[in-house]
Design a protein around this motif. Sequence first.
Motif, mmCIF file in Angstrom:
data_model
loop_
_atom_site.group_PDB
_atom_site.id
_atom_site.type_symbol
_atom_site.label_atom_id
_atom_site.label_comp_id
_atom_site.label_asym_id
_atom_site.label_seq_id
_atom_site.Cartn_x
_atom_site.Cartn_y
_atom_site.Cartn_z
ATOM 1 N N GLN A 9 8.081 77.822 147.134
ATOM 2 C CA GLN A 9 7.635 77.797 148.517
ATOM 3 C C GLN A 9 8.411 76.756 149.320
ATOM 4 N N ASP A 10 8.915 75.714 148.652
ATOM 5 C CA ASP A 10 9.671 74.665 149.337
ATOM 6 C C ASP A 10 11.117 75.070 149.604
ATOM 7 N N SER A 14 17.365 81.608 151.793
ATOM 8 C CA SER A 14 18.628 81.854 151.088
ATOM 9 C C SER A 14 18.566 81.332 149.652
ATOM 10 N N GLU A 15 17.902 80.201 149.449
ATOM 11 C CA GLU A 15 17.762 79.663 148.095
ATOM 12 C C GLU A 15 16.862 80.555 147.251
ATOM 13 N N GLN A 16 15.813 81.101 147.854
ATOM 14 C CA GLN A 16 14.935 82.021 147.125
ATOM 15 C C GLN A 16 15.688 83.289 146.740
ATOM 16 N N GLU A 18 18.915 83.494 146.234
ATOM 17 C CA GLU A 18 19.855 83.121 145.180
ATOM 18 C C GLU A 18 19.146 83.047 143.823
ATOM 19 N N LEU A 19 17.929 82.506 143.805
ATOM 20 C CA LEU A 19 17.144 82.446 142.569
ATOM 21 C C LEU A 19 16.837 83.849 142.070
ATOM 22 N N LYS A 20 16.446 84.729 142.972
ATOM 23 C CA LYS A 20 16.145 86.118 142.589
ATOM 24 C C LYS A 20 17.397 86.793 142.028
ATOM 25 N N THR A 21 18.539 86.522 142.625
ATOM 26 C CA THR A 21 19.798 87.084 142.132
ATOM 27 C C THR A 21 20.105 86.571 140.726
ATOM 28 N N LEU A 22 19.888 85.271 140.512
ATOM 29 C CA LEU A 22 20.117 84.703 139.176
ATOM 30 C C LEU A 22 19.200 85.347 138.141
ATOM 31 N N LEU A 23 17.935 85.550 138.507
ATOM 32 C CA LEU A 23 16.992 86.193 137.590
ATOM 33 C C LEU A 23 17.413 87.632 137.296
ATOM 34 N N ASP A 24 17.873 88.346 138.318
ATOM 35 C CA ASP A 24 18.334 89.726 138.115
ATOM 36 C C ASP A 24 19.566 89.765 137.206
ATOM 37 N N LEU A 50 19.444 72.460 142.344
ATOM 38 C CA LEU A 50 19.124 72.371 143.764
ATOM 39 C C LEU A 50 18.647 70.966 144.141
ATOM 40 N N MET A 51 17.797 70.382 143.298
ATOM 41 C CA MET A 51 17.303 69.027 143.564
ATOM 42 C C MET A 51 18.447 68.012 143.516
ATOM 43 N N ALA A 52 19.384 68.187 142.603
ATOM 44 C CA ALA A 52 20.528 67.283 142.513
ATOM 45 C C ALA A 52 21.391 67.388 143.775
ATOM 46 N N GLU A 53 21.596 68.618 144.265
ATOM 47 C CA GLU A 53 22.370 68.811 145.485
ATOM 48 C C GLU A 53 21.673 68.160 146.679
ATOM 49 N N ARG A 54 20.364 68.358 146.778
ATOM 50 C CA ARG A 54 19.612 67.773 147.899
ATOM 51 C C ARG A 54 19.614 66.255 147.830
#
Length: 90
Positions: A9-10, A14-16, A18-24, A50-54
């Motif tokens: 949710q945070d 676009s990040e969500q 990307e995560l869905k693409t990685l899971l697929d 993502l946390m490291a980038e932020r």
Amino acid sequence: MAIARLTQQDMTESEQRELKTLLDRARISHGRLLTNSETNHVKKEFIDKLMAEREAAAKKARQAKKQKAYKPDAEATYSWSANTSTRGKR
């Protein structure tokens, strides 16, 4: 200072995506549906990245803010006339 872990949710849209693409991609590479453990593993790796980038972006922003911070001129002397009213007390 421990930073709270990101949740889906945070994340931005676009990040969500990307995560869905990685899971697929992981599902396709395994040739079957992923187990909960495999799904969570992919999510955890993505969130860690993502946390490291932020954190890196926040650190860079803090450094830029610190460099732009007001620094008084060490060579300047205090000017009484600049800091007193020309009209005096009323």
